[in-house]
Write an enzyme that holds these catalytic residues in place. Structure first.
Site, short mmCIF file in Angstrom:
data_model
loop_
_atom_site.label_atom_id
_atom_site.label_comp_id
_atom_site.label_asym_id
_atom_site.label_seq_id
_atom_site.Cartn_x
_atom_site.Cartn_y
_atom_site.Cartn_z
N LYS A 169 0.87 -1.19 0.00
CA LYS A 169 0.00 0.00 0.00
C LYS A 169 0.89 1.23 0.00
O LYS A 169 2.05 1.15 0.40
CB LYS A 169 -0.87 0.03 1.26
CG LYS A 169 -2.09 0.90 1.13
CD LYS A 169 -3.24 0.12 0.53
CE LYS A 169 -4.41 0.99 0.19
NZ LYS A 169 -5.60 0.19 -0.17
N ASP B 276 -6.88 4.45 -4.60
CA ASP B 276 -7.55 4.35 -3.30
C ASP B 276 -8.15 5.75 -3.10
O ASP B 276 -8.32 6.48 -4.08
CB ASP B 276 -6.56 3.97 -2.18
CG ASP B 276 -7.25 3.47 -0.92
OD1 ASP B 276 -7.61 2.29 -0.86
OD2 ASP B 276 -7.46 4.27 0.02
N1 GLU Z 1 -7.32 0.34 -2.87
C1 GLU Z 1 -8.07 -0.83 -3.16
C2 GLU Z 1 -8.14 -1.72 -1.95
O1 GLU Z 1 -8.19 -1.21 -0.85
C3 GLU Z 1 -7.63 -1.54 -4.44
C4 GLU Z 1 -6.21 -1.98 -4.50
C5 GLU Z 1 -5.78 -2.49 -5.87
O2 GLU Z 1 -6.59 -2.55 -6.79
O3 GLU Z 1 -4.61 -2.83 -5.98
O4 GLU Z 1 -8.18 -2.91 -2.00
#
Ligand code: GLU
Length: 458
Positions: free
Chosen positions: A138, A178
């Site tokens: 992340k 996100d």
């Molecule tokens: N931000 C999204 C999540 O919390 C998607 C992450 C992604 O697609 O890599 O899962």
């Protein structure tokens, strides 16, 4: 099994969890959100740790709660008035046991190491649950995109990527969106990556525009996936969205498509919100209006009532949980439902809660729902549809071929059904029937832990 022996194992597992949790707290002081995410997962792993002593002997909890790598960096950029601005960039590469690090980037003033680590930690188990080959990561920045011009967003995104490009790649670490990061931001970051790398590595990002390597249904995936998951949960109890009164918090990417799918499934979504306040529309929130206001015009949700004068706007987004509903879908942000809000929802007769956002319910709120017998779908399972379709975007990029909308959507629905099945089975197997927190945490953990063991002590 000898019950005495069993009890001893459970007590030993509890002690192990507590010891490692204390180490995490001491090693990461003041990181409240990270502690919360670790506590939720660790506590629910006691039954499997009691059953499989190897996890403890091989230090799985100690290793899984320490990121493989945490990168922080300076992001300087020049605003429209010519002033130099400095933000902080982050990427946590938490766990690569199952595949390349995978997870979104968040641009929001609240972003700090604790927020990024809680999100990265959750991502490990969520990604595992999808059944796809993706590890957990992340990232993001404390940059606030609200009110910034397109030029400012581009300069910031380019500066951010000029540092981050060193650490990402299609087989290494694949960021996505996100909060505060959508197609526009991803376009700018992908463009800068392509320019610096000197090659077209489409698979380095997901959530790209459809015209240059993005997947159909990625935009819709998190919101649709949440509704598909909640639908499975409701159906198992003979309930459904049909005729239900639904409250969806937020009005970003997750909320917009949760509103659309819940409405298509026959639910009446009566409210949604942004960080300033919420709108209540007794006739049902018009998906098209919210989508245009937020996705195209980038306006505040208060504008909704100008187009639908019968609707009401109320300042203070947290008050949305005082609206009586059958199904609550928190799709805004972490800790938006505290104990008080949960008690209010229960008193008003809520039957099911499905988390579209990451960790929207506090630990106390989850206890309130469980104790009241409310069906509760935790984020890791319920919002895994976004990252699942991201992995499908990676597959399409590798094949240099695109699936049609319904092909991706069908695969998404299948994945959400499987996550539900795996979670409910794990809950049953470990003696917590219907508890999807325990079930999804154990099901997600088991695959990662077994892969870690196979890879040796690394
Ligand atoms: N931000 C999204 C999540 O919390 C998607 C992450 C992604 O697609 O890599 O899962």
């Amino acid at each position: 099994m000898n019950p005495m022996y069993d009890e001893q194992n459970v007590a030993g597992a509890r002690k192990y969890v507590q010891e490692v949790y204390e180490t995490v707290v001491n090693r990461n002081p003041h990181e409240r959100e990270f502690h919360q995410a670790v506590k939720e997962i660790f506590d629910s792993l006691v039954p499997i740790l009691a059953k499989v002593p190897e996890y403890r002997q091989l230090g799985i909890l100690e290793r899984i709660s320490e990121p493989e790598r945490l990168i922080t960096f300076r992001v300087p950029w020049v605003d429209d008035s010519g002033k130099v601005q400095v933000n902080r960039g982050f990427r946590v590469q938490f766990n690569s046991a199952l595949g390349p690090y995978k997870g979104g980037l968040r641009f929001h003033p609240s972003v700090n190491a604790s927020i990024i680590k809680f999100l990265g930690f959750e991502q490990i188990f969520k990604n595992s649950l999808t059944g796809q080959s993706i590890g957990g990561g992340k990232g993001g920045s404390d940059f606030d995109p609200k009110g910034k011009s397109d030029g400012e967003i581009m300069r910031f995104a380019q500066s951010f990527m000029t540092e981050l490009y060193k650490y990402v790649g299609p087989d290494l670490d694949v960021p996505a969106g996100d909060i505060g990061v959508g197609a526009r931001e991803i376009g700018f970051m992908f463009g800068q990556y392509k320019r610096i790398r000197g090659g077209y590595e489409a698979g380095v990002f997901t959530g790209k525009g459809i015209g240059y390597g993005g997947s159909l249904a990625r935009k819709e995936a998190t919101g649709y996936g949440t509704v598909y998951f909640v639908d499975e949960m409701l159906q198992s109890k003979g309930l459904s969205f049909d005729g239900a009164k639904v409250v969806v918090s937020g009005s970003g990417n997750v909320a917009i498509y949760a509103i659309q799918k819940a409405t298509q499934f026959g639910g009446k979504v009566v409210a949604c919100s942004d960080s300033d306040g919420f709108v209540y529309d007794e006739h049902g929130i018009r998906f098209e209006t919210v989508q245009r206001l937020k996705e195209v015009e980038r306006k505040r949700i208060s504008e909704y009532v100008k187009e639908h004068p019968h609707a009401i706007y109320v300042e203070g987004c947290e008050k949305i949980w005082s609206i009586p509903c059958d199904i609550a879908l928190p799709c805004a942000t972490q800790n938006e439902i505290d104990e008080k809000a949960a008690k209010l929802l229960v008193a008003n007769g809520v039957k099911a809660v499905g988390e579209g956002a990451n960790m929207p319910s506090t630990l106390e709120a989850i206890d309130v729902f469980h104790n009241a017998g409310v069906l509760f779908a935790p984020a890791k399972a319920a919002n895994a549809g976004g990252v699942a379709v991201s992995a499908l975007e990676m597959s399409q990029n590798s094949m240099r071929f695109s699936w049609r909308f319904h092909e991706v959507d069908d695969k998404l629905r299948e994945i959400m059904k499987n996550i539900y099945k795996d979670s409910i089975q794990a809950a049953e197997e470990f003696g917590y029937p219907n508890n999807l927190v325990v079930g999804s945490n154990i099901a997600g953990f088991r695959k990662v832990a077994d892969a870690m063991i196979a890879h040796g002590i690394i």
